[in-house]
Design a protein around this motif. Structure first.
Motif, PDB file in Angstrom:
ATOM      1  N   LEU A  89       0.864  -1.191   0.000  1.00  0.00           N
ATOM      2  CA  LEU A  89       0.000   0.000   0.000  1.00  0.00           C
ATOM      3  C   LEU A  89       0.891   1.229   0.000  1.00  0.00           C
ATOM      4  O   LEU A  89       1.815   1.333   0.813  1.00  0.00           O
ATOM      5  N   ASP A  90       0.630   2.178  -0.915  1.00  0.00           N
ATOM      6  CA  ASP A  90       1.457   3.385  -0.963  1.00  0.00           C
ATOM      7  C   ASP A  90       0.687   4.597  -0.453  1.00  0.00           C
ATOM      8  O   ASP A  90      -0.473   4.501  -0.033  1.00  0.00           O
ATOM      9  N   ALA A  91       1.350   5.774  -0.476  1.00  0.00           N
ATOM     10  CA  ALA A  91       0.771   6.984   0.104  1.00  0.00           C
ATOM     11  C   ALA A  91      -0.451   7.472  -0.655  1.00  0.00           C
ATOM     12  O   ALA A  91      -1.260   8.229  -0.111  1.00  0.00           O
ATOM     13  N   ASP A  92      -0.619   7.054  -1.912  1.00  0.00           N
ATOM     14  CA  ASP A  92      -1.767   7.485  -2.712  1.00  0.00           C
ATOM     15  C   ASP A  92      -2.932   6.510  -2.619  1.00  0.00           C
ATOM     16  O   ASP A  92      -3.919   6.676  -3.337  1.00  0.00           O
ATOM     17  N   GLY A  93      -2.796   5.494  -1.761  1.00  0.00           N
ATOM     18  CA  GLY A  93      -3.873   4.527  -1.612  1.00  0.00           C
ATOM     19  C   GLY A  93      -3.840   3.396  -2.609  1.00  0.00           C
ATOM     20  O   GLY A  93      -4.749   2.554  -2.630  1.00  0.00           O
ATOM     21  N   GLY A  94      -2.805   3.331  -3.446  1.00  0.00           N
ATOM     22  CA  GLY A  94      -2.687   2.244  -4.410  1.00  0.00           C
ATOM     23  C   GLY A  94      -2.239   0.956  -3.740  1.00  0.00           C
ATOM     24  O   GLY A  94      -1.391   0.972  -2.833  1.00  0.00           O
ATOM     25  N   GLU A  95      -2.793  -0.174  -4.180  1.00  0.00           N
ATOM     26  CA  GLU A  95      -2.454  -1.474  -3.619  1.00  0.00           C
ATOM     27  C   GLU A  95      -2.084  -2.431  -4.742  1.00  0.00           C
ATOM     28  O   GLU A  95      -2.623  -2.358  -5.849  1.00  0.00           O
ATOM     29  N   ILE A  96      -1.172  -3.348  -4.445  1.00  0.00           N
ATOM     30  CA  ILE A  96      -0.769  -4.361  -5.416  1.00  0.00           C
ATOM     31  C   ILE A  96      -0.220  -5.566  -4.655  1.00  0.00           C
ATOM     32  O   ILE A  96       0.357  -5.420  -3.573  1.00  0.00           O
ATOM     33  N   ARG A  97      -0.425  -6.737  -5.240  1.00  0.00           N
ATOM     34  CA  ARG A  97       0.111  -7.973  -4.648  1.00  0.00           C
ATOM     35  C   ARG A  97       1.415  -8.342  -5.334  1.00  0.00           C
ATOM     36  O   ARG A  97       1.538  -8.260  -6.569  1.00  0.00           O
ATOM     37  N   VAL A  98       2.384  -8.769  -4.526  1.00  0.00           N
ATOM     38  CA  VAL A  98       3.697  -9.180  -5.022  1.00  0.00           C
ATOM     39  C   VAL A  98       3.879 -10.659  -4.703  1.00  0.00           C
ATOM     40  O   VAL A  98       3.608 -11.098  -3.582  1.00  0.00           O
ATOM     41  N   THR A  99       4.354 -11.432  -5.703  1.00  0.00           N
ATOM     42  CA  THR A  99       4.545 -12.869  -5.520  1.00  0.00           C
ATOM     43  C   THR A  99       5.990 -13.240  -5.829  1.00  0.00           C
ATOM     44  O   THR A  99       6.585 -12.732  -6.782  1.00  0.00           O
ATOM     45  N   CYS A 100       6.535 -14.124  -4.992  1.00  0.00           N
ATOM     46  CA  CYS A 100       7.904 -14.627  -5.179  1.00  0.00           C
ATOM     47  C   CYS A 100       7.868 -16.136  -5.320  1.00  0.00           C
ATOM     48  O   CYS A 100       7.138 -16.819  -4.576  1.00  0.00           O
ATOM     49  N   PHE A 101       8.664 -16.677  -6.259  1.00  0.00           N
ATOM     50  CA  PHE A 101       8.743 -18.105  -6.491  1.00  0.00           C
ATOM     51  C   PHE A 101      10.166 -18.603  -6.251  1.00  0.00           C
ATOM     52  O   PHE A 101      11.147 -17.907  -6.554  1.00  0.00           O
TER      53      PHE A 101
END
Length: 558
Positions: A60-72
Motif C-alpha cells: 500500500l502506498d501513500a496514494d492509496g494504491g495497492e498491489i500484490r507481489v509474488t515470489c517463487f
C-alpha cells in the motif's frame, strides 16, 4: 511530482518513485515506495514439471494504491525473511502480470512478480504519509446481498465464540477452525470462521476476552463470503484480524453498542448447520453402540471425556518413511533392508534413517462403559508428552524399563477430552466400528464446567421457551431471518439465572431468582454483594453459601 531517490543499480540513472496506480507492463525503470500490509504463508506446490514454493505479500502506498507481489523458488529464499508486515520498502524491477482475481482480491488489474534483477530496500525511517492499512468496511446487512466468494471488510462486536475444533481436509491433513458471531450497527450478525493460525493468535485473545465477560470489537480485513451455512465470512491467507483496534470506526461501534446495541434485537444472516457433515458432538461411551455411530456412509465425530484405563505398549509405534511429499512427510511404513537402510514401497526409495510414529491402542473408560481407540502421531504425542522416536530409544536402545513404565503410568489413568472419529471398517469379512483419536487434551475442569453449564442452560431454555434464540458461547440458536434477543454476558457464563431453578425468561430479559429484578443474576445480586465481609465464602455451619461470591470466582472451578 515525486522526489527522486538513490539509484537502484550501478551506472543507472536515478529512478523516479511512481505511485502503484501508475504501474503498467510497458514501463522500463521504475521504483515504488510502499508499506507491507499483509504477508502470506510459505506454500509448496507439486506440478507435472516439478515441485516449487511461493509466497505473496500486499503493498500500500501513500496514494492509496495497492498491489500484490509474488515470489517463487529462488526469490522465496532471497526475500521471504526480508519482508516484514508494517515496514516500508523501495521496490524496483519486476514483471507485471494480469491479476488472478480468483486468488487476488486487491483493486488492481495487475500483480507484481519479483525476479533475479529485482531489488527490495527497506526504508528505516517510517513514512507517516503511508497508512498502516486501508479498509473498505461494509455493513453486515450488505453481506446478505453480496455474491459468494466476494471479499469484504467488516467491523463489529463479538457476541460469542466457539471452542477450537479440527477439520479434516481432502488431502488427509487437519486444520483448526474457530467460529464467532459478529454484530454491527446494522443490527445484523454473521458467523465468522477463523482457520489455521488465526485460531491460535487472535482467536485465543478473543476467547479470553469473551470468557471474561467482555464483548470485544473485531475488525476483519479481507474476509471471504460463502453460502455454505446461510451467509458466512471466513478468513483466507491474506486476511487480517484486529482485536480492539484504535480506529474511528471501532470507537463508533463501541459507543453504539454501549448506548443501544447491547439491548437491541439482532437478526442473524447465518443459519445453524444441521446436516450430516462433521460436527463435534459431546457423547458418552455407551452412546457409540446405542446410537450405532459410525455405521452410516460418513464418519461420526464426537467428543468424550474419558480416562485411559489400559494401553498396549508392545507395539506403540512403527517405522515410517521420512521422505517429504510436498509440505509433509510420506509417513508410510518402511521395511528394514538388513544393511542399515530402510525401503519405502510407496516412494520406491531407500533411506538411511527412518522416522518413528505413534500407533497407540488405548482403552478409554468413562462412567458409562469402555471402548477401544487408536491414537496416531499427533494425538500420541499429546498423550505421551514426547516424540515416538525418543520413547522408542528409551525402551529398546537404552532399555530403561523403569523410566519407560513411569512415562506410561503418567499417561494412563489421566482424564482427557478426546475428539474421536467413529467409522465402520472391514477387517477380512467382518465389519467393525473403529474409533480414532483425532485430538486429546487433558481435562481443564474450569473450562469443562462452563461447557456443561452451557449445555444445561440450553436444555432448560428449550424446555421453558422452545422458541428462544439467545446466543451462547459454543452454540448458536439463531436462524435465517429470526429475531434474536442478545442478553448480557455474566462473567463468561451463559446469560441466564445459573443458580435459580427458575430462569424466568420474559420478553428476552432474564430475572434474578433472589430479588426478581432484571439486568443481573443471583451470583452478582446487589442485595447479597452488599452483605458484611464475614459472610462471603463459608457460613457458620461450614457450608459454601455462594452469597456475596466475588466476581472473579463465578464460573470458576470453585
Amino acid at each position: 511530482m515525486y522526489a527522486n531517490r538513490s539509484p537502484v543499480a550501478r551506472n543507472q540513472a536515478t529512478p523516479m518513485i511512481i505511485p502503484i496506480a501508475a504501474l503498467n507492463p510497458y514501463q522500463g525503470r521504475w521504483t515504488i515506495k510502499a508499506r507491507v500490509t499483509s504477508k502470506g504463508e510459505l506454500k509448496h506446490y507439486n506440478k507435472t514439471h516439478g515441485d516449487g514454493k511461493l509466497f505473496s505479500f500486499d503493498l500500500l502506498d501513500a496514494d492509496g494504491g495497492e498491489i500484490r507481489v509474488t515470489c517463487f523458488n529462488e526469490m522465496v529464499d532471497k526475500f521471504f525473511d526480508v519482508i516484514v508486515v508494517g515496514n516500508v520498502y523501495l521496490i524496483s524491477k519486476g514483471t507485471l502480470k494480469p491479476a488472478q482475481k480468483e486468488y487476488n482480491h486487491l483493486p488492481n488489474d495487475y500483480e507484481l512478480r519479483l525476479e533475479n534483477g529485482s531489488t527490495v530496500e527497506q526504508c528505516y525511517e517510517d513514512d507517516a504519509a503511508i497508512p498502516r492499512n486501508r479498509f473498505r468496511f461494509r455493513y453486515i446487512s450488505d453481506v446478505e446481498n453480496m455474491e459468494s466468494n466476494s471479499i469484504v471488510d467488516l467491523i463489529g462486536i463479538v457476541l460469542s465464540i466457539s471452542p477450537t475444533g479440527l477439520i479434516m481436509r481432502k488431502s488427509g491433513t487437519e486444520v483448526q477452525k474457530k467460529a464467532l458471531q459478529l454484530m454491527d450497527i446494522s443490527v445484523r450478525s454473521v458467523e465468522v470462521t477463523m482457520w489455521g493460525n488465526f485460531c491460535n493468535a487472535e482467536g485465543q485473545i478473543l476467547q479470553s476476552l469473551c470468557d471474561s465477560g467482555a464483548f470485544p470489537v473485531l475488525a476483519v480485513k479481507a474476509g471471504r463470503i460463502s453460502e455454505f451455512n446461510g451467509k458466512q465470512v471466513s478468513t483466507i491467507g491474506s486476511s487480517q484480524l484486529y482485536v480492539e483496534p484504535d480506529f474511528p470506526e471501532a470507537r463508533e461501534v463501541r459507543e453504539w453498542y454501549e448506548r443501544e446495541g447491547r439491548n437491541a434485537p439482532c437478526i442473524s444472516i447465518s443459519r445453524v448447520y444441521t446436516g450430516a457433515g462433521r460436527q463435534d458432538v459431546r457423547k458418552v461411551i455407551t452412546q457409540i453402540k446405542e446410537e450405532n455411530l459410525g455405521t452410516s456412509e460418513k464418519p461420526d465425530w464426537i467428543t468424550v471425556t474419558a480416562t485411559i484405563s489400559f494401553m498396549k505398549v508392545d507395539n506403540f509405534c512403527y517405522t515410517a518413511c521420512p521422505i517429504m511429499n510436498g509440505d509433509r512427510p510420506c509417513s508410510k511404513k518402511v521395511t528394514n533392508n538388513g544393511d542399515g537402510t530402510w525401503r519405502c514401497e510407496r516412494c520406491d526409495k531407500c533411506v538411511d534413517e527412518c522416522d518413528y510414529r505413534y500407533i497407540l491402542q488405548l482403552q478409554l473408560q468413562d462412567h458409562t462403559g469402555v471402548t477401544w481407540a487408536t491414537a496416531f502421531q499427533e494425538a500420541g504425542e499429546e498423550i505421551m508428552g514426547m516424540p515416538a522416536k525418543d520413547l522408542y530409544y528409551l525402551k529398546y536402545e537404552e532399555q530403561d524399563e523403569e523410566k519407560f513404565e513411569d512415562i506410561i503410568r503418567k499417561a494412563a489413568f489421566t482424564k482427557y477430552i478426546f475428539k474421536l472419529k467413529i467409522k465402520e471398517e472391514t477387517y477380512g469379512d467382518e465389519q467393525r466400528v473403529k474409533a480414532t483419536v483425532v485430538k486429546a487434551e487433558k481435562l481443564d475442569y474450569s473450562q469443562d464446567t462452563r461447557s456443561l453449564l452451557e449445555e444445561i442452560h440450553k436444555l432448560r431454555t428449550e424446555t421453558m421457551n422452545p422458541e428462544s434464540s439467545n446466543y451462547r458461547s459454543s452454540a448458536y440458536n439463531s436462524g435465517m431471518g429470526t429475531s434474536v434477543d442478545v442478553p448480557r454476558r455474566e462473567f463468561g457464563l451463559p446469560a441466564a439465572n445459573q443458580f435459580s431453578s427458575d430462569p424466568r425468561p420474559l420478553g428476552g430479559m432474564i430475572l434474578c431468582g433472589a430479588c426478581g429484578s432484571n439486568g443481573h443474576v443471583f451470583a452478582n445480586c446487589p442485595s447479597f454483594m452488599s452483605e458484611p465481609q464475614g459472610q462471603h465464602y463459608v457460613s457458620t455451619q461450614g457450608r459454601n453459601t455462594g452469597r456475596g461470591m466475588p466476581r472473579q470466582h463465578v464460573g470458576s472451578s470453585y
